[in-house]
Design a protein around this motif. Structure first.
Motif, PDB file in Angstrom:
ATOM      1  N   VAL A 112       9.497 -27.101 -18.963  1.00 21.61           N
ATOM      2  CA  VAL A 112       9.325 -27.344 -17.530  1.00 21.61           C
ATOM      3  C   VAL A 112       7.970 -26.757 -17.134  1.00 21.61           C
ATOM      4  CG1 VAL A 112      11.820 -27.261 -17.082  1.00 21.61           C
ATOM      5  CG2 VAL A 112      10.440 -25.165 -16.881  1.00 21.61           C
ATOM      6  N   PRO A 113       7.451 -27.093 -15.949  1.00 22.57           N
ATOM      7  CA  PRO A 113       6.219 -26.426 -15.494  1.00 22.57           C
ATOM      8  C   PRO A 113       6.434 -24.920 -15.382  1.00 22.57           C
ATOM      9  CG  PRO A 113       6.663 -28.378 -14.175  1.00 22.57           C
ATOM     10  CD  PRO A 113       7.881 -28.166 -15.023  1.00 22.57           C
ATOM     11  N   HIS A 114       5.470 -24.176 -15.880  1.00 22.38           N
ATOM     12  CA  HIS A 114       5.618 -22.724 -15.907  1.00 22.38           C
ATOM     13  C   HIS A 114       4.697 -22.049 -14.900  1.00 22.38           C
ATOM     14  CE1 HIS A 114       8.155 -22.895 -19.429  1.00 22.38           C
ATOM     15  NE2 HIS A 114       7.253 -23.629 -20.065  1.00 22.38           N
ATOM     16  N   GLY A 115       5.227 -21.007 -14.286  1.00 27.52           N
ATOM     17  CA  GLY A 115       4.397 -20.158 -13.461  1.00 27.52           C
ATOM     18  C   GLY A 115       3.576 -19.220 -14.333  1.00 27.52           C
ATOM     19  N   LYS A 116       2.811 -18.377 -13.675  1.00 26.04           N
ATOM     20  CA  LYS A 116       1.947 -17.424 -14.367  1.00 26.04           C
ATOM     21  C   LYS A 116       2.394 -16.011 -14.022  1.00 26.04           C
ATOM     22  CE  LYS A 116      -2.857 -15.793 -14.386  1.00 26.04           C
ATOM     23  NZ  LYS A 116      -4.206 -15.965 -13.771  1.00 26.04           N
ATOM     24  N   THR A 117       2.428 -15.144 -15.012  1.00 25.24           N
ATOM     25  CA  THR A 117       2.717 -13.737 -14.748  1.00 25.24           C
ATOM     26  C   THR A 117       1.480 -12.909 -15.066  1.00 25.24           C
ATOM     27  OG1 THR A 117       3.630 -13.371 -16.968  1.00 25.24           O
ATOM     28  CG2 THR A 117       5.181 -13.981 -15.215  1.00 25.24           C
ATOM     29  N   GLU A 118       1.238 -11.910 -14.250  1.00 26.71           N
ATOM     30  CA  GLU A 118       0.091 -11.040 -14.463  1.00 26.71           C
ATOM     31  C   GLU A 118       0.425  -9.640 -13.978  1.00 26.71           C
ATOM     32  OE1 GLU A 118      -2.769 -13.272 -12.209  1.00 26.71           O
ATOM     33  OE2 GLU A 118      -2.491 -12.039 -10.407  1.00 26.71           O
ATOM     34  N   GLN A 119      -0.330  -8.680 -14.466  1.00 29.57           N
ATOM     35  CA  GLN A 119      -0.198  -7.307 -14.008  1.00 29.57           C
ATOM     36  C   GLN A 119      -1.468  -6.929 -13.258  1.00 29.57           C
ATOM     37  OE1 GLN A 119       1.125  -8.146 -17.214  1.00 29.57           O
ATOM     38  NE2 GLN A 119       3.044  -8.113 -16.041  1.00 29.57           N
ATOM     39  N   THR A 120      -1.297  -6.225 -12.163  1.00 32.77           N
ATOM     40  CA  THR A 120      -2.429  -5.823 -11.340  1.00 32.77           C
ATOM     41  C   THR A 120      -2.226  -4.386 -10.877  1.00 32.77           C
ATOM     42  OG1 THR A 120      -3.769  -6.442  -9.409  1.00 32.77           O
ATOM     43  CG2 THR A 120      -1.383  -6.661  -9.184  1.00 32.77           C
ATOM     44  N   TRP A 121      -3.322  -3.734 -10.548  1.00 33.93           N
ATOM     45  CA  TRP A 121      -3.284  -2.350 -10.084  1.00 33.93           C
ATOM     46  C   TRP A 121      -3.644  -2.289  -8.598  1.00 33.93           C
ATOM     47  CZ3 TRP A 121      -2.258   1.944 -13.229  1.00 33.93           C
ATOM     48  CH2 TRP A 121      -2.144   1.671 -14.610  1.00 33.93           C
ATOM     49  N   TYR A 122      -2.986  -1.403  -7.892  1.00 30.36           N
ATOM     50  CA  TYR A 122      -3.347  -1.143  -6.498  1.00 30.36           C
ATOM     51  C   TYR A 122      -3.473   0.364  -6.322  1.00 30.36           C
ATOM     52  CZ  TYR A 122       1.502   0.281  -5.550  1.00 30.36           C
ATOM     53  OH  TYR A 122       2.710   0.931  -5.545  1.00 30.36           O
ATOM     54  N   THR A 123      -4.173   0.777  -5.289  1.00 27.55           N
ATOM     55  CA  THR A 123      -4.409   2.194  -5.027  1.00 27.55           C
ATOM     56  C   THR A 123      -3.692   2.595  -3.753  1.00 27.55           C
ATOM     57  OG1 THR A 123      -6.591   2.066  -6.072  1.00 27.55           O
ATOM     58  CG2 THR A 123      -6.148   3.972  -4.672  1.00 27.55           C
ATOM     59  N   THR A 124      -2.898   3.645  -3.822  1.00 30.22           N
ATOM     60  CA  THR A 124      -2.155   4.115  -2.659  1.00 30.22           C
ATOM     61  C   THR A 124      -3.079   4.902  -1.733  1.00 30.22           C
ATOM     62  OG1 THR A 124      -1.503   6.178  -3.739  1.00 30.22           O
ATOM     63  CG2 THR A 124      -0.058   4.279  -4.035  1.00 30.22           C
ATOM     64  N   ALA A 125      -2.605   5.146  -0.525  1.00 27.23           N
ATOM     65  CA  ALA A 125      -3.413   5.864   0.458  1.00 27.23           C
ATOM     66  C   ALA A 125      -3.743   7.284   0.002  1.00 27.23           C
ATOM     67  CB  ALA A 125      -2.683   5.906   1.800  1.00 27.23           C
ATOM     68  N   ASP A 126      -2.884   7.867  -0.854  1.00 29.94           N
ATOM     69  CA  ASP A 126      -3.170   9.215  -1.339  1.00 29.94           C
ATOM     70  C   ASP A 126      -3.964   9.210  -2.644  1.00 29.94           C
ATOM     71  OD1 ASP A 126      -1.176   8.279  -2.985  1.00 29.94           O
ATOM     72  OD2 ASP A 126       0.286   9.825  -2.484  1.00 29.94           O
ATOM     73  N   GLY A 127      -4.503   8.029  -3.005  1.00 29.96           N
ATOM     74  CA  GLY A 127      -5.452   7.962  -4.105  1.00 29.96           C
ATOM     75  C   GLY A 127      -4.886   7.730  -5.478  1.00 29.96           C
ATOM     76  N   ASN A 128      -3.606   7.386  -5.594  1.00 37.45           N
ATOM     77  CA  ASN A 128      -3.006   7.125  -6.893  1.00 37.45           C
ATOM     78  C   ASN A 128      -3.109   5.646  -7.251  1.00 37.45           C
ATOM     79  OD1 ASN A 128      -2.075   9.791  -7.476  1.00 37.45           O
ATOM     80  ND2 ASN A 128      -0.464   9.501  -5.958  1.00 37.45           N
ATOM     81  N   ASN A 129      -3.436   5.371  -8.507  1.00 35.67           N
ATOM     82  CA  ASN A 129      -3.458   3.997  -9.002  1.00 35.67           C
ATOM     83  C   ASN A 129      -2.102   3.651  -9.606  1.00 35.67           C
ATOM     84  OD1 ASN A 129      -6.202   3.457  -8.403  1.00 35.67           O
ATOM     85  ND2 ASN A 129      -6.814   4.659 -10.182  1.00 35.67           N
ATOM     86  N   ARG A 130      -1.548   2.516  -9.178  1.00 35.71           N
ATOM     87  CA  ARG A 130      -0.226   2.118  -9.642  1.00 35.71           C
ATOM     88  C   ARG A 130      -0.259   0.641 -10.035  1.00 35.71           C
ATOM     89  NH1 ARG A 130       3.594   5.453  -9.052  1.00 35.71           N
ATOM     90  NH2 ARG A 130       5.212   3.868  -8.871  1.00 35.71           N
ATOM     91  N   ARG A 131       0.594   0.286 -10.998  1.00 37.68           N
ATOM     92  CA  ARG A 131       0.578  -1.060 -11.584  1.00 37.68           C
ATOM     93  C   ARG A 131       1.823  -1.832 -11.170  1.00 37.68           C
ATOM     94  NH1 ARG A 131       1.977  -2.695 -17.251  1.00 37.68           N
ATOM     95  NH2 ARG A 131       0.583  -4.354 -17.947  1.00 37.68           N
ATOM     96  N   MET A 132       1.668  -3.126 -10.975  1.00 38.42           N
ATOM     97  CA  MET A 132       2.824  -3.978 -10.689  1.00 38.42           C
ATOM     98  C   MET A 132       2.642  -5.332 -11.371  1.00 38.42           C
ATOM     99  SD  MET A 132       2.235  -4.713  -6.638  1.00 38.42           S
ATOM    100  CE  MET A 132       0.593  -4.816  -5.949  1.00 38.42           C
TER     101      MET A 132
END
Length: 374
Positions: A114-134
């Motif tokens: 079937v048509p497939h979506g795409k999965t990826e991992q990205t990082w964001y930075t919290t207001a207190d300066g921590n880098n987190r991945r989702m």
């Protein structure tokens, strides 16, 4: 001890090796361990003793319904997976092999044509300066047009991470297959790490963690920082940035997070899904009180019932709760439903067999996803 020989799955997505066994949906397991004194098959949480033969331990299951099955062997008390198997999944620090019996619900957990979506991992930075991945799932047509998409925020349980819903929950396969059949709307699915004690999955980003650090899961930090995740997604992806096009759901600890996030930000989500969730912010509830009112609690937990009232007065399209009859959180869920019933808050409740298992949570996502953004 020798390595395990080939697992004989007579009914699977690969080849049919024995039509008579395939007809009954039975599966035969064989494990080569001539020096072992005991070998047990662990299959979707069930432990099945294997019988010794000439150096090979064997067991044939009863007829199995269509589904995904995770398994491993317990050899003299030690867990072992298939040496040659390429189909493996990680559950926290444990590894399992798996197979899928198709021609039913199991087909939704397979990567079909079937048509497939795409999965990826990205990082964001919290207001207190921590880098987190989702992790982010983008639907099949995401890159082909400029239309904005609704968003489901899908949260993992205790000990899981941003990869859990992809590896164990088969979220990408479920969405691909439902969308292909026209049973679900195309949507973005965001799977952040709810573990405030680590930036990302230890499988990807190893970092020593003391077990005592895990107590921060009840600190309210993840809930209070959740708008930062929403802001990142709305500014980096093509979304419809309003309440009517947002859903939040989670399993176990993720259900706990989804419930508390959604009442603390009552104008943010139109759809809430709680899969085998916990509720009580003090771990142990007394005198049937799930939500004590106390200034000593983190802000997000101080006025739960008042914020629930605001949330339901604001309106919801779906508040959906599901749990297994053997789940250790069953009583806690009964008490929460009493609160909803007493206040005449509209919700839907689904009860399944079994306990606190990925088998149930995959089924819950399969059902919940079909109800969104319609």
């Amino acid at each position: 001890m020798k390595h395990p020989i080939t697992l004989l799955i007579f009914f699977c997505a690969l080849t049919l090796q024995a039509q008579t066994v395939a007809h009954n949906h039975q599966v035969t397991f064989r494990y080569d361990a001539p020096d072992a004194t005991e070998v047990v098959l662990e299959l979707n949480g069930m432990r099945i003793p294997m019988l010794p033969g000439n150096a090979t331990w064997n067991v044939t299951t009863d007829s199995l319904p269509s589904d995904l099955y995770a398994y491993r062997y317990i050899v003299d008390g030690k867990p072992v997976t298939e040496a040659q198997s390429l189909r493996k999944m990680r559950d926290i620090d444990n590894w399992f092999d798996y197979f899928i019996i198709p021609d039913g619900i199991g087909s939704y957990f397979e990567a079909n044509n079937v048509p497939h979506g795409k999965t990826e991992q990205t990082w964001y930075t919290t207001a207190d300066g921590n880098n987190r991945r989702m992790s982010v799932y983008l639907p099949p047509s995401y890159s082909n047009n400029n239309q904005p998409f609704p968003v489901l925020y899908l949260l993992h349980g205790s000990g899981g991470d941003e990869l859990a819903w992809l590896e164990l929950g088969r979220a990408a396969q479920i969405l691909d297959n439902l969308i292909a059949e026209g049973k679900a709307e195309e949507m973005i699915v965001v799977m952040p790490s709810g573990n405030m004690w680590q930036e990302a999955s230890p499988a990807y980003y190893p970092k020593p963690v003391k077990l005592s650090h895990r107590d921060v899961r009840l600190s309210g930090t993840f809930e209070m920082q959740f708008p930062e995740i929403i802001h990142y997604i709305d500014t980096h992806y093509n979304t419809v940035p309003d309440k009517h096009h947002r859903a939040v759901a989670g399993l176990s600890m993720g259900g706990y997070h989804a419930m508390h996030i959604s009442h603390h930000y009552p104008h943010t989500f139109d759809y809430v899904g709680l899969f085998s969730p916990a509720y009580c912010p003090t771990k142990i509830y007394h005198d049937n009180i799930l939500f004590p009112v106390s200034d000593s609690l983190p802000e997000v937990y101080r006025q739960v019932e008042n914020e629930l009232q605001t949330q339901f007065q604001a309106g919801l399209k779906l508040y959906w709760i599901a749990i297994g009859t053997d789940d250790f959180l069953y009583e806690e869920n009964r008490l929460f439903r009493q609160i909803l019933d007493r206040n005449h808050y509209p919700y839907e409740y689904s009860e399944s067999a079994g306990g606190h298992t990925w088998q149930n949570w995959r089924h819950y996502l399969l059902t919940f996803a079909q109800r969104l953004f319609r």
